[in-house]
Design an enzyme around this catalytic site. Structure first.
Site, PDB file in Angstrom:
ATOM      1  N   GLU A  63     -38.346 -49.921 -30.775  1.00 54.79           N
ATOM      2  CA  GLU A  63     -37.120 -49.942 -30.145  1.00 54.79           C
ATOM      3  C   GLU A  63     -35.794 -50.062 -31.060  1.00 54.79           C
ATOM      4  OE1 GLU A  63     -39.509 -51.801 -29.311  1.00 54.79           O
ATOM      5  OE2 GLU A  63     -39.462 -52.269 -27.162  1.00 54.79           O
ATOM      6  N   CYS A  86     -40.157 -56.114 -25.367  1.00 58.18           N
ATOM      7  CA  CYS A  86     -40.452 -57.467 -25.243  1.00 58.18           C
ATOM      8  C   CYS A  86     -39.133 -58.188 -25.084  1.00 58.18           C
ATOM      9  CB  CYS A  86     -41.067 -57.914 -26.574  1.00 58.18           C
ATOM     10  SG  CYS A  86     -40.095 -57.879 -28.070  1.00 58.18           S
ATOM     11  N   CYS A  95     -36.548 -57.568 -28.121  1.00 57.51           N
ATOM     12  CA  CYS A  95     -35.845 -56.155 -28.135  1.00 57.51           C
ATOM     13  C   CYS A  95     -34.963 -56.037 -26.859  1.00 57.51           C
ATOM     14  CB  CYS A  95     -37.086 -55.144 -27.908  1.00 57.51           C
ATOM     15  SG  CYS A  95     -38.037 -55.029 -29.287  1.00 57.51           S
ATOM     16  N   ALA A 165     -75.018 -41.400 -35.349  1.00 59.67           N
ATOM     17  CA  ALA A 165     -75.471 -40.043 -35.821  1.00 59.67           C
ATOM     18  C   ALA A 165     -76.620 -39.922 -35.364  1.00 59.67           C
ATOM     19  CB  ALA A 165     -74.926 -39.625 -37.111  1.00 59.67           C
ATOM     20  N   ARG A 195     -62.701 -44.848 -39.203  1.00 57.76           N
ATOM     21  CA  ARG A 195     -62.678 -46.180 -39.946  1.00 57.76           C
ATOM     22  C   ARG A 195     -61.055 -46.427 -40.208  1.00 57.76           C
ATOM     23  NH1 ARG A 195     -67.181 -45.041 -44.468  1.00 57.76           N
ATOM     24  NH2 ARG A 195     -68.959 -45.219 -43.193  1.00 57.76           N
ATOM     25  N   THR A 207     -78.875 -51.286 -42.427  1.00 59.44           N
ATOM     26  CA  THR A 207     -78.299 -50.087 -43.229  1.00 59.44           C
ATOM     27  C   THR A 207     -77.914 -50.612 -44.551  1.00 59.44           C
ATOM     28  OG1 THR A 207     -77.275 -49.878 -40.643  1.00 59.44           O
ATOM     29  CG2 THR A 207     -76.071 -48.969 -42.512  1.00 59.44           C
ATOM     30  N   ASP A 211     -79.220 -47.611 -46.687  1.00 61.14           N
ATOM     31  CA  ASP A 211     -77.853 -46.671 -47.203  1.00 61.14           C
ATOM     32  C   ASP A 211     -77.227 -47.173 -48.278  1.00 61.14           C
ATOM     33  OD1 ASP A 211     -78.997 -45.357 -45.008  1.00 61.14           O
ATOM     34  OD2 ASP A 211     -77.133 -45.841 -43.646  1.00 61.14           O
ATOM     35  N   GLU A 307     -71.122 -49.374 -36.885  1.00 65.89           N
ATOM     36  CA  GLU A 307     -71.878 -48.021 -37.392  1.00 65.89           C
ATOM     37  C   GLU A 307     -73.214 -48.569 -37.318  1.00 65.89           C
ATOM     38  OE1 GLU A 307     -70.373 -45.625 -40.610  1.00 65.89           O
ATOM     39  OE2 GLU A 307     -68.285 -46.260 -40.007  1.00 65.89           O
ATOM     40  N   PRO A 310     -80.685 -48.620 -35.085  1.00 67.75           N
ATOM     41  CA  PRO A 310     -81.531 -48.862 -33.829  1.00 67.75           C
ATOM     42  C   PRO A 310     -81.280 -50.279 -33.226  1.00 67.75           C
ATOM     43  CG  PRO A 310     -82.795 -47.670 -35.305  1.00 67.75           C
ATOM     44  CD  PRO A 310     -81.634 -48.080 -35.901  1.00 67.75           C
TER      45      PRO A 310
HETATM   46  C1  AOF Z   1     -41.964 -54.177 -28.284  1.00 70.86           C
HETATM   47  N1  AOF Z   1     -41.932 -53.272 -29.294  1.00 70.86           N
HETATM   48  O1  AOF Z   1     -42.542 -52.240 -31.037  1.00 70.86           O
HETATM   49  C2  AOF Z   1     -43.733 -53.975 -30.093  1.00 70.86           C
HETATM   50  C3  AOF Z   1     -44.042 -55.173 -29.129  1.00 70.86           C
HETATM   51  O2  AOF Z   1     -44.234 -61.162 -33.335  1.00 70.86           O
HETATM   52  P1  AOF Z   1     -43.419 -60.130 -32.749  1.00 70.86           P
HETATM   53  O3  AOF Z   1     -42.100 -60.385 -32.760  1.00 70.86           O
HETATM   54  O4  AOF Z   1     -43.420 -58.829 -33.641  1.00 70.86           O
HETATM   55  O5  AOF Z   1     -43.998 -59.806 -31.370  1.00 70.86           O
HETATM   56  C4  AOF Z   1     -45.214 -59.462 -30.935  1.00 70.86           C
HETATM   57  C5  AOF Z   1     -45.416 -58.999 -29.592  1.00 70.86           C
HETATM   58  O6  AOF Z   1     -44.436 -58.149 -29.135  1.00 70.86           O
HETATM   59  C6  AOF Z   1     -46.699 -58.409 -29.236  1.00 70.86           C
HETATM   60  O7  AOF Z   1     -47.781 -59.211 -29.045  1.00 70.86           O
HETATM   61  C7  AOF Z   1     -46.282 -57.657 -28.063  1.00 70.86           C
HETATM   62  O8  AOF Z   1     -46.585 -58.259 -27.004  1.00 70.86           O
HETATM   63  C8  AOF Z   1     -45.036 -57.155 -28.502  1.00 70.86           C
HETATM   64  N2  AOF Z   1     -45.006 -55.672 -29.203  1.00 70.86           N
HETATM   65  N3  AOF Z   1     -42.990 -54.954 -27.939  1.00 70.86           N
HETATM   66  O9  AOF Z   1     -41.113 -54.428 -27.265  1.00 70.86           O
HETATM   67  C9  AOF Z   1     -42.891 -53.149 -30.145  1.00 70.86           C
HETATM   68  N4  AOF Z   1     -44.657 -54.081 -31.247  1.00 70.86           N
HETATM   69 ZN    ZN Z   2     -39.859 -55.925 -29.188  1.00 66.79          ZN
END
Ligand code: AOF
Ligand code: ZN
Length: 377
Positions: A63, A86, A95, A165, A195, A207, A211, A307, A310
């Site tokens: 945001e 948040c 935010c 696989a 990955r 593995t 491999d 990955e 068995p």
């Molecule tokens: C949002 N927008 O793009 C994200 C959110 O340590 P901070 O400040 O980066 O906060 C991390 C927490 O914020 C994360 O655990 C999740 O709850 C929220 N992430 N929130 O509004 C975002 N990445």
């Molecule tokens: Zn945020």
């Protein structure tokens, strides 16, 4: 059939939410322990004026990037964001404060953020500031997109995907200890893509011995490598295996039982920064995988791609530790005598104990079938 006004609003919200998801996907596998999030700001005329996605933990939230790009044009406008904004001070400020300050008048989000520091308080804070808030837009798709984060934030355990696989007759090699190529080149690229989005890739000692894989991402552009984890209870892998000579030494984890200090020195000589993780055994030769996943979760590993051969596949399925099973099926038949079955499980005689899955997706890849499954609850 004519559309009601509400339907038009809903479809506009879904349209922009879909775009938020696409923005968020740019950072798949790069934001842990944070979620992936995309955001779009429309001005008061409904024209997109800012877009953003969260790129990395510690950096701006989605945001914030979108609102900064919109600048003054955000006033009276609408914010679409794939996760509830948040309202706490983490590595970055709330935010919600910036949204309120920007003069945005409506917010649409997909999933509530179960982070105990947010958990509907973000929505409440916005509503209290007379911003109209609409939640749960394309909620199921949002949940799927952030399945790694949503599991980890609620349980502190990583999302575990078992990948194998196999042939039509469920074989993974022609004979024990022999590396056999099963799937097409296209499927190998798909595995590298996977990955590229998981925090870690995990394999068993067999593995590594058979491999000698690197478990890096080599067939995808702009990729990064996941952490590489070897499960080796009795330290039977060669300390000079490729995986221990990895360029980024600290990304390699060796998981074993305790009490083997002397033997571990050889691995530390090859790779001085190797992470040794000691885990209790649940029985002779079998580590407590639940405890391992708890430890990986503590290290901010939100997703693990196993990955598995068995034995490891059998242990994971038996202990109900997988969230998803991805099977690459090659249209080949290896026959019976010496060939090895994909999953070693004790004989199931009781119909109630049969392991059942739901198919959630299937895709033709080259000449193979990729099937994604989830365990039935
Ligand atoms: C949002 N927008 O793009 C994200 C959110 O340590 P901070 O400040 O980066 O906060 C991390 C927490 O914020 C994360 O655990 C999740 O709850 C929220 N992430 N929130 O509004 C975002 N990445
Ligand atoms: Zn945020």
């Amino acid at each position: 059939m004519s559309l009601e006004l509400d339907d038009i609003y809903i479809s506009q919200a879904e349209y922009y939410m879909q775009e938020c998801f696409e923005l968020a996907k740019n950072a798949l596998g790069r934001t842990s322990p944070n979620p992936i999030v995309g955001a779009i700001v429309l001005d008061k005329e409904g024209v997109p004026v800012g877009r953003g996605f969260h790129q990395k933990s510690g950096e701006d939230h989605a945001e914030v990037i979108a609102i900064k790009e919109a600048g003054e044009k955000a006033k009276g406008g609408t914010l679409f964001v794939s996760l509830e904004p948040c309202c706490h001070f983490g590595k970055t400020p709330p935010c919600t404060d910036l949204i309120i300050k920007s003069g945005i008048s409506q917010v649409y989000f997909s999933n509530y953020d179960p982070n105990p520091l947010v958990n509907a308080s973000g929505e409440q804070k916005l509503s209290e500031s007379n911003i109209k808030v609409f939640s749960r837009v394309l909620e199921d798709d949002g949940e799927e997109l952030n399945k790694f984060f949503l599991k980890w934030i609620k349980t502190k355990l990583p999302w575990v995907t078992l990948k194998q696989a196999q042939t039509l007759d469920a074989k993974v090699s022609l004979s024990k200890g022999k590396e056999t190529s099963i799937t097409s080149e296209e499927s190998k690229v798909e595995v590298h893509r996977l990955r590229n989005t998981y925090d870690a890739v995990l394999v068993g000692s067999n593995t590594v011995n058979v491999d000698d894989p690197e478990l890096t991402v080599r067939l995808v552009e702009n990729s990064r490598n996941p952490k590489r984890i070897v499960l080796d209870v009795n330290l039977e892998t060669s300390p000079s295996a490729k995986i221990y000579k990895s360029k980024k030494y600290d990304e390699v984890f060796l998981v074993t039982k305790s009490g083997q200090a002397e033997k571990l020195k050889e691995y530390k000589t090859q790779n001085p920064l190797i992470n040794i993780v000691e885990v209790d055994q649940i029985s002779e030769g079998k580590l407590d995988l639940k405890k391992l996943f708890i430890k990986l979760g503590e290290q901010n590993i939100l997703s693990v791609l196993v990955e598995a051969g068995p034995n490891l596949a059998g242990e994971l399925i038996e202990s109900s530790l997988i969230d998803e099973y991805i099977l690459f099926m090659a249209p080949k038949i290896f026959g019976n005598e010496k060939s090895v079955l994909s999953v070693h499980l004790p004989q199931i005689d009781n119909g109630n104990s049969i392991k059942e899955f739901r198919i959630i997706n299937h895709k033709l890849i080259g000449n193979d079938l990729m099937v994604s499954l989830r365990p039935k609850p």
